[in-house]
Structure formats: C-alpha cells, structure tokens
Design a protein around this motif. Structure first.
Motif, short mmCIF file in Angstrom:
data_model
loop_
_atom_site.label_atom_id
_atom_site.label_comp_id
_atom_site.label_asym_id
_atom_site.label_seq_id
_atom_site.Cartn_x
_atom_site.Cartn_y
_atom_site.Cartn_z
N GLN A 9 13.19 12.01 -6.41
CA GLN A 9 12.36 13.20 -6.63
C GLN A 9 11.16 13.16 -5.70
N PRO A 10 10.77 14.30 -5.15
CA PRO A 10 9.56 14.28 -4.32
C PRO A 10 8.36 13.74 -5.12
N LEU A 11 7.51 13.02 -4.44
CA LEU A 11 6.33 12.46 -5.09
C LEU A 11 5.39 13.57 -5.55
N ARG A 12 4.72 13.31 -6.65
CA ARG A 12 3.69 14.22 -7.15
C ARG A 12 2.35 13.82 -6.53
N ALA A 13 1.42 14.73 -6.52
CA ALA A 13 0.11 14.48 -5.89
C ALA A 13 -0.54 13.21 -6.43
N GLU A 14 -0.40 12.95 -7.73
CA GLU A 14 -1.05 11.76 -8.31
C GLU A 14 -0.36 10.45 -7.92
N GLU A 15 0.81 10.52 -7.31
CA GLU A 15 1.50 9.31 -6.85
C GLU A 15 1.18 8.99 -5.38
N ILE A 16 0.47 9.89 -4.73
CA ILE A 16 0.20 9.74 -3.29
C ILE A 16 -1.26 9.38 -3.06
N GLU A 17 -1.47 8.42 -2.19
CA GLU A 17 -2.79 8.04 -1.72
C GLU A 17 -2.87 8.42 -0.24
N TRP A 18 -4.08 8.57 0.26
CA TRP A 18 -4.28 8.88 1.68
C TRP A 18 -5.11 7.79 2.30
N LYS A 19 -4.80 7.44 3.53
CA LYS A 19 -5.60 6.44 4.23
C LYS A 19 -5.90 6.91 5.64
N ILE A 20 -7.00 6.42 6.16
CA ILE A 20 -7.39 6.70 7.54
C ILE A 20 -6.60 5.76 8.44
N ILE A 21 -5.87 6.33 9.39
CA ILE A 21 -5.13 5.48 10.33
C ILE A 21 -5.80 5.43 11.71
N ALA A 22 -6.69 6.39 11.97
CA ALA A 22 -7.45 6.37 13.23
C ALA A 22 -8.68 7.25 13.08
N ALA A 23 -9.79 6.80 13.68
CA ALA A 23 -11.02 7.59 13.72
C ALA A 23 -11.61 7.39 15.11
N LYS A 24 -11.24 8.31 16.01
CA LYS A 24 -11.70 8.21 17.39
C LYS A 24 -11.62 9.57 18.07
N HIS A 25 -12.30 9.69 19.18
CA HIS A 25 -12.30 10.93 19.97
C HIS A 25 -12.71 12.14 19.14
N GLY A 26 -13.66 11.93 18.22
CA GLY A 26 -14.20 13.04 17.44
C GLY A 26 -13.30 13.54 16.32
N GLN A 27 -12.28 12.77 15.96
CA GLN A 27 -11.42 13.20 14.87
C GLN A 27 -10.90 12.00 14.07
N THR A 28 -10.49 12.28 12.85
CA THR A 28 -9.96 11.25 11.95
C THR A 28 -8.55 11.65 11.55
N THR A 29 -7.59 10.76 11.74
CA THR A 29 -6.20 11.03 11.39
C THR A 29 -5.87 10.32 10.08
N LEU A 30 -5.23 11.06 9.18
CA LEU A 30 -4.88 10.54 7.86
C LEU A 30 -3.37 10.44 7.71
N ALA A 31 -2.94 9.53 6.85
CA ALA A 31 -1.52 9.38 6.54
C ALA A 31 -1.35 9.20 5.03
N PRO A 32 -0.29 9.80 4.47
CA PRO A 32 -0.02 9.60 3.05
C PRO A 32 0.78 8.32 2.82
N TYR A 33 0.58 7.73 1.65
CA TYR A 33 1.40 6.58 1.28
C TYR A 33 1.52 6.54 -0.24
N ILE A 34 2.51 5.82 -0.71
CA ILE A 34 2.70 5.66 -2.15
C ILE A 34 2.07 4.34 -2.56
N ASP A 35 1.42 4.34 -3.68
CA ASP A 35 0.80 3.16 -4.24
C ASP A 35 1.88 2.27 -4.87
#
Length: 170
Positions: A9-35
């Motif tokens: 089943q697709p993950l629900r919002a409460e099952e997903i965490e977000w992390k910063i994978i890069a913060a450079k060149h004036g921007q921050t890139t995020l990625a979802p992951y499961i806890d």
C-alpha cells in the motif's frame, strides 16, 4: 494475498519523514524516506508480531563497512520462511544505529514497503537550510495522497520557505 497488499500500500503522510540531502547553490534538496518504526508496524499489520523476523549481518566491501538486513516472513499458507535482504553503509550521524536502520528500510523496500518513494518528485526549497521549514513540511503532507491517487506530478517541486510554489528562475 492480503498481506502483500498491506505491504505494498502506498505510504501515508505519517509514515514518511523528510531529510535534507543537499544545501548548496542557494537551494535545499529534500528526499522522502520511511522510518524504521513504520516498517516494523507495517510488517506487524501484514503478518502479526510472530510472522516476521529480521537478522543483521555485518558486511564489508573493500574498506567500506555496512550492514545487511534480512527480513524473513512466514508464508501464511505454507508456513515456510521466505527471506529477502538488502544492505546499507554506516550513516554519518549514528554509524551503528544508522547502518542498522538503513539496512532494515532498504530490505523493506525489497518486500515492496515504500517502493513508491523512488518515484516521488525531487523537492527543492529556495535558500540553504539546516532544518526543513515547518511550512514546507506541512505542504508536503499532501504529496503521499497525490502519489497514491496517481495524480500527474512535476519532476521537481520548487517551494519557498513558506511552502509556496515557485517557478525556476531563468
């Protein structure tokens, strides 16, 4: 099989965490992951607390050390144990615990848990952030539902720190 439907089943919002994978060149890139706790809860729901097990094995490739997680599931009809595995290197923050957690999450993906995260749009936030702004996290709570419903999504979602959509400059 009902258990496989629960796993995939697709993950629900409460099952997903977000992390910063890069913060450079004036921007921050995020990625979802499961806890890791969400993985364990999903396995419990599908097979019960006695219907699955995980085993961790240290691994080494060249000079890199990591962990292999093997998730075994008792087949509901035959009673046979079926095992799938994947591994992870040590994490930067907590090498031991992070390696174990990472291996569990990767092995869970082999079973279909959270596999759709690989198809999520890339999320880019204007500015270089140490922490993800709350308004961005609030905005991202709608993304799992949109993915589950098969809504067309852009390849990249660009937001400002207030969680509002922005167009790419240039």
């Amino acid at each position: 099989m009902e258990a496989i439907k629960i796993l995939t089943q697709p993950l629900r919002a409460e099952e997903i965490e977000w992390k910063i994978i890069a913060a450079k060149h004036g921007q921050t890139t995020l990625a979802p992951y499961i806890d890791a706790r969400a993985v364990m809860s999903r396995l419990d729901r599908a097979f019960g607390p006695f219907g699955w097990q995980v085993r961790y094995t240290p691994a080494q490739v060249g000079s890199e050390h990591g962990v292999i997680a093997s998730i075994a599931i008792k087949h509901p009809e035959s009673g046979e144990w079926v095992e799938k595995q994947d591994g992870s290197g040590a994490s930067d923050m907590e090498p031991f615990k992070g390696g174990i957690s990472g291996a569990l999450k990767r092995a869970a993906t082999v079973w279909g848990i959270g596999r759709e995260l690989y198809s999520y749009p890339r999320v880019v936030v204007e500015g270089e952030h140490k922490y993800i702004p709350w308004k961005v996290l609030d905005r991202l709570k709608n993304l799992p539902k949109a993915v589950a419903e098969g809504k067309p999504l852009p390849e990249v979602i660009r937001l400002n720190a207030e969680g509002e959509s922005v167009k790419k400059a240039g």
